[in-house]
Design a protein around this motif. Structure first.
Motif, PDB file in Angstrom:
ATOM      1  N   GLY A 108       0.818  -1.212   0.000  1.00 26.40           N
ATOM      2  CA  GLY A 108       0.000   0.000   0.000  1.00 26.40           C
ATOM      3  C   GLY A 108       0.845   1.251   0.000  1.00 26.40           C
ATOM      4  N   GLY A 109       0.144   2.404  -0.066  1.00 29.12           N
ATOM      5  CA  GLY A 109       0.826   3.688  -0.031  1.00 29.12           C
ATOM      6  C   GLY A 109       0.411   4.581  -1.174  1.00 29.12           C
ATOM      7  N   THR A 110       1.260   5.572  -1.492  1.00 20.33           N
ATOM      8  CA  THR A 110       0.956   6.537  -2.538  1.00 20.33           C
ATOM      9  C   THR A 110       2.137   6.688  -3.490  1.00 20.33           C
ATOM     10  OG1 THR A 110       1.738   8.373  -1.157  1.00 20.33           O
ATOM     11  CG2 THR A 110      -0.609   7.865  -1.071  1.00 20.33           C
ATOM     12  N   VAL A 111       1.783   6.905  -4.761  1.00 24.01           N
ATOM     13  CA  VAL A 111       2.765   7.219  -5.802  1.00 24.01           C
ATOM     14  C   VAL A 111       2.203   8.396  -6.586  1.00 24.01           C
ATOM     15  CG1 VAL A 111       4.081   6.377  -7.773  1.00 24.01           C
ATOM     16  CG2 VAL A 111       3.458   4.781  -5.933  1.00 24.01           C
ATOM     17  N   VAL A 112       2.918   9.513  -6.567  1.00 21.13           N
ATOM     18  CA  VAL A 112       2.349  10.760  -7.074  1.00 21.13           C
ATOM     19  C   VAL A 112       3.344  11.464  -7.996  1.00 21.13           C
ATOM     20  CG1 VAL A 112       1.339  12.982  -6.404  1.00 21.13           C
ATOM     21  CG2 VAL A 112       1.111  11.001  -4.884  1.00 21.13           C
ATOM     22  N   ASN A 113       2.838  11.934  -9.149  1.00 23.30           N
ATOM     23  CA  ASN A 113       3.563  12.875 -10.010  1.00 23.30           C
ATOM     24  C   ASN A 113       4.928  12.359 -10.466  1.00 23.30           C
ATOM     25  OD1 ASN A 113       1.391  14.574  -9.676  1.00 23.30           O
ATOM     26  ND2 ASN A 113       2.407  15.901  -8.186  1.00 23.30           N
ATOM     27  N   VAL A 159      -2.443   6.061  -6.844  1.00 25.62           N
ATOM     28  CA  VAL A 159      -1.486   6.495  -7.863  1.00 25.62           C
ATOM     29  C   VAL A 159      -2.144   7.591  -8.697  1.00 25.62           C
ATOM     30  CG1 VAL A 159       0.031   5.767  -9.733  1.00 25.62           C
ATOM     31  CG2 VAL A 159      -0.583   4.119  -7.943  1.00 25.62           C
ATOM     32  N   TYR A 160      -1.524   8.779  -8.758  1.00 22.59           N
ATOM     33  CA  TYR A 160      -2.150   9.857  -9.523  1.00 22.59           C
ATOM     34  C   TYR A 160      -1.115  10.916  -9.907  1.00 22.59           C
ATOM     35  CZ  TYR A 160      -2.159  12.544  -5.132  1.00 22.59           C
ATOM     36  OH  TYR A 160      -1.789  13.192  -3.983  1.00 22.59           O
ATOM     37  N   ASP A 161      -1.559  11.786 -10.810  1.00 24.76           N
ATOM     38  CA  ASP A 161      -0.786  12.955 -11.226  1.00 24.76           C
ATOM     39  C   ASP A 161      -1.735  14.147 -11.184  1.00 24.76           C
ATOM     40  OD1 ASP A 161       0.696  14.939 -12.465  1.00 24.76           O
ATOM     41  OD2 ASP A 161       1.430  13.658 -14.084  1.00 24.76           O
ATOM     42  N   ASP A 162      -1.424  15.103 -10.306  1.00 29.33           N
ATOM     43  CA  ASP A 162      -2.327  16.250 -10.166  1.00 29.33           C
ATOM     44  C   ASP A 162      -1.756  17.516 -10.819  1.00 29.33           C
ATOM     45  OD1 ASP A 162      -0.338  16.928  -8.375  1.00 29.33           O
ATOM     46  OD2 ASP A 162      -1.620  16.918  -6.592  1.00 29.33           O
ATOM     47  N   ARG A 163      -0.765  17.339 -11.684  1.00 26.38           N
ATOM     48  CA  ARG A 163      -0.201  18.492 -12.391  1.00 26.38           C
ATOM     49  C   ARG A 163      -1.028  18.824 -13.638  1.00 26.38           C
ATOM     50  NH1 ARG A 163       5.672  15.695 -12.480  1.00 26.38           N
ATOM     51  NH2 ARG A 163       4.223  14.002 -13.032  1.00 26.38           N
ATOM     52  N   LYS A 217      -0.583  16.825 -17.141  1.00 28.31           N
ATOM     53  CA  LYS A 217      -0.011  15.628 -16.545  1.00 28.31           C
ATOM     54  C   LYS A 217       1.296  15.250 -17.250  1.00 28.31           C
ATOM     55  CE  LYS A 217      -4.209  13.350 -14.837  1.00 28.31           C
ATOM     56  NZ  LYS A 217      -5.054  14.550 -14.889  1.00 28.31           N
ATOM     57  N   GLN A 218       2.220  14.711 -16.489  1.00 32.48           N
ATOM     58  CA  GLN A 218       3.477  14.207 -17.034  1.00 32.48           C
ATOM     59  C   GLN A 218       3.616  12.698 -16.851  1.00 32.48           C
ATOM     60  OE1 GLN A 218       6.882  16.593 -15.721  1.00 32.48           O
ATOM     61  NE2 GLN A 218       5.472  18.291 -15.284  1.00 32.48           N
ATOM     62  N   GLN A 219       2.788  12.126 -16.025  1.00 32.52           N
ATOM     63  CA  GLN A 219       2.802  10.686 -15.757  1.00 32.52           C
ATOM     64  C   GLN A 219       1.946  10.004 -16.828  1.00 32.52           C
ATOM     65  OE1 GLN A 219       2.917   9.323 -11.484  1.00 32.52           O
ATOM     66  NE2 GLN A 219       0.835   8.698 -11.977  1.00 32.52           N
ATOM     67  N   SER A 220       2.539   9.120 -17.620  1.00 33.32           N
ATOM     68  CA  SER A 220       1.788   8.569 -18.747  1.00 33.32           C
ATOM     69  C   SER A 220       0.734   7.558 -18.304  1.00 33.32           C
ATOM     70  CB  SER A 220       2.738   7.912 -19.757  1.00 33.32           C
ATOM     71  OG  SER A 220       3.350   6.759 -19.190  1.00 33.32           O
ATOM     72  N   HIS A 221       1.031   6.729 -17.306  1.00 33.36           N
ATOM     73  CA  HIS A 221       0.102   5.714 -16.809  1.00 33.36           C
ATOM     74  C   HIS A 221       0.140   5.696 -15.278  1.00 33.36           C
ATOM     75  CE1 HIS A 221       1.214   4.344 -20.846  1.00 33.36           C
ATOM     76  NE2 HIS A 221       0.096   3.616 -20.888  1.00 33.36           N
ATOM     77  N   GLY A 222      -0.975   5.351 -14.701  1.00 34.56           N
ATOM     78  CA  GLY A 222      -0.964   5.081 -13.268  1.00 34.56           C
ATOM     79  C   GLY A 222      -0.232   3.779 -12.998  1.00 34.56           C
ATOM     80  N   ASN A 260      -6.394  -0.981  -6.162  1.00 36.71           N
ATOM     81  CA  ASN A 260      -5.683   0.286  -6.273  1.00 36.71           C
ATOM     82  C   ASN A 260      -6.624   1.377  -6.767  1.00 36.71           C
ATOM     83  OD1 ASN A 260      -2.762  -0.751  -5.893  1.00 36.71           O
ATOM     84  ND2 ASN A 260      -3.584  -2.082  -7.506  1.00 36.71           N
ATOM     85  N   ASP A 261      -6.350   2.602  -6.373  1.00 37.10           N
ATOM     86  CA  ASP A 261      -7.093   3.761  -6.853  1.00 37.10           C
ATOM     87  C   ASP A 261      -6.174   4.520  -7.810  1.00 37.10           C
ATOM     88  OD1 ASP A 261      -8.416   6.135  -7.297  1.00 37.10           O
ATOM     89  OD2 ASP A 261      -8.931   6.467  -5.185  1.00 37.10           O
ATOM     90  N   VAL A 262      -6.477   4.424  -9.098  1.00 35.46           N
ATOM     91  CA  VAL A 262      -5.611   5.027 -10.103  1.00 35.46           C
ATOM     92  C   VAL A 262      -6.331   6.155 -10.868  1.00 35.46           C
ATOM     93  CG1 VAL A 262      -4.111   3.033 -10.395  1.00 35.46           C
ATOM     94  CG2 VAL A 262      -6.238   3.170 -11.709  1.00 35.46           C
ATOM     95  N   ARG A 263      -7.326   6.751 -10.279  1.00 34.58           N
ATOM     96  CA  ARG A 263      -7.982   7.878 -10.913  1.00 34.58           C
ATOM     97  C   ARG A 263      -6.979   9.013 -11.136  1.00 34.58           C
ATOM     98  NH1 ARG A 263     -12.668   8.842  -6.719  1.00 34.58           N
ATOM     99  NH2 ARG A 263     -10.896   8.199  -5.371  1.00 34.58           N
TER     100      ARG A 263
END
Length: 430
Positions: free
Chosen positions: A341-346, A375-379, A382-387, A403-406
């Motif tokens: 678990g956890g978070t992966v961002v930007n 997992v998300y990109d809030d920029r 966006k610069q992250q191609s895939h969650g 997982n929450d990849v919205r």
């Protein structure tokens, strides 16, 4: 006749007296005359001083002092060295301990100092077996120039060694380098070496002298401004790590190569190989099995987590990854790997990439579980191609769960291509 009567009367009197005594109560107190009792008064205890204990013939302690520009080394009360060379001073103190022993003895370093230049070959304090080096918060500054040929502390097939409360600055090759050592303790170590010229690695523990290093304990390790990795192992069995904190390292924060049976409480890495391919936490070269990491924090690293090259049997309980210049997590040529678990961002590439290389030099990625991640990109943009992106070739039978990849990526939030991979319980749509 008269005589007979007297005897009879006397006998009856005696019989009556005996019967009277027999009929008296056994609980009746017997009064004794204690007028003649003698009372004995005990003497006052005399004060005594126990004799001093016999001196321990094996008790030896090294102390390294500095006065003006001179190092003074005492072992017990004997002066064994006076001179200007810090490395030699510490070495003389360690060499003055009891020569053959199976118990630890300590060298205390009471001042900071400089190592001086090398003489064309590698120069180091070589810690003997059963030795503790306690620097008490003092600094070894490597003021060598040119090639990195000074290692402040080195172990060569040593066992039962401790290094603690040490700061290292300047231009070392490695801050600490332990080769084929056993029963190691490193605590409260601070390495900050922006002046390093080429290699400049913080701490390395390996099998360079032919046998694997074993039974390593590390805690309160801080490494900053290295040219290469902050902490690296290669060929280590049974390792316990508390907290490793790294900042602005040229390589990985913590890198475990060919290391098995270990636990890590926390890796906290800031800008580990920013712009490159190393990670805050990396496993490689057949690392595992039985590696458990409680938490990885990675900020603005090349990658947050990177596992590769035949790694297997590794669990990370929580990740907190943001601002990676490449992948948040890259899981490649790895089996039996779990992220709980956890978070992966930007991230700069994908949030999580699960893949295998075409070469069969290492096993394909299989039985990897990635679950309970946000997992998300809030920029904007966006610069992250895939969650999360699972790609071929050879990748198979993995688990992408809950997982929450919205807002995971500008191309797609989640794509899975591996044969037999289970994808369930994920929140995908924005």
């Amino acid at each position: 006749m008269i005589k007979l009567m007297k005897n009879y009367t006397l006998s009856m009197f005696l019989l009556g007296f005996i019967m009277l005594g027999a009929c008296s109560s056994p609980e009746e107190p017997v009064v004794e005359d204690d007028d003649d009792e003698v009372v004995v008064v005990p003497e006052e205890p005399k004060e005594t001083t126990p004799p001093p204990p016999a001196p321990d013939p094996f008790a030896r302690e090294g102390n390294v002092y500095k006065k003006d520009n001179q190092w003074i080394v005492k072992v017990n009360e004997d002066t064994v060295y006076t001179g200007t060379d810090m490395i030699r001073a510490i070495q003389e103190a360690a060499g003055g301990l009891f020569a053959v022993r199976n118990f630890k003895q300590t060298v205390f370093i009471h001042a900071s100092g400089e190592t001086g230049a090398n003489s064309g070959s590698l120069k180091a304090v070589d810690i003997p077996s059963y030795t503790i080096l306690d620097f008490q918060g003092h600094t070894m500054h490597v003021n060598d120039t040119g090639d990195d040929l000074i290692v402040p502390i080195r172990g060569l097939s040593s066992q039962n060694i401790e290094i603690k409360n040490l700061k290292i600055t300047g231009n070392p090759r490695y801050g600490i380098w332990l080769q084929s050592c056993r029963n190691i303790r490193l605590t409260n170590i601070n390495v900050n070496i922006p002046e390093a010229v080429s290699i400049g690695l913080g701490i390395r523990i390996d099998q360079a002298r032919g046998s694997r290093s074993q039974n390593v304990y590390m805690d309160s390790i801080y490494v900053e401004n290295t040219k290469h990795h902050a902490v690296e192992t290669y060929g280590v069995d049974n390792i316990t790590i508390g907290t490793i904190t790294t900042k602005n390292t040229g390589g990985a924060g913590l890198l475990l190569n060919d290391t098995k049976d270990g636990t890590v409480k926390l890796v906290d890495a800031y800008r580990a190989n920013n712009g490159g391919g190393y990670a805050g936490f990396r496993t490689a070269n057949d690392c595992g099995p039985n590696i458990v990491v409680e938490k990885v924090i990675a900020r603005e690293c090349g990658r947050g987590v990177f596992t590769v090259s035949g790694s297997r049997g590794i669990t990370i309980k929580e990740v907190d990854i943001s601002g990676s210049t490449s992948h948040g997590m890259l899981i490649e040529d790895t089996q039996d790997f779990v992220v709980e678990g956890g978070t992966v961002v930007n991230s700069g590439a994908q949030g999580v990439r699960i893949t295998s290389r075409a070469s069969e030099q290492h096993h394909a990625t299989s039985n990897v579980t990635v679950k309970n991640l946000r997992v998300y990109d809030d920029r904007n943009p966006k610069q992250q191609s895939h969650g999360i992106w699972e790609t071929l070739p050879r990748t198979n039978k993995n688990f992408i769960l809950n997982n929450d990849v919205r807002n995971g990526g500008y191309t797609a939030n989640l794509i899975s291509n591996g044969e037999g991979t289970v994808v369930e319980g994920n929140i995908v749509d924005n």
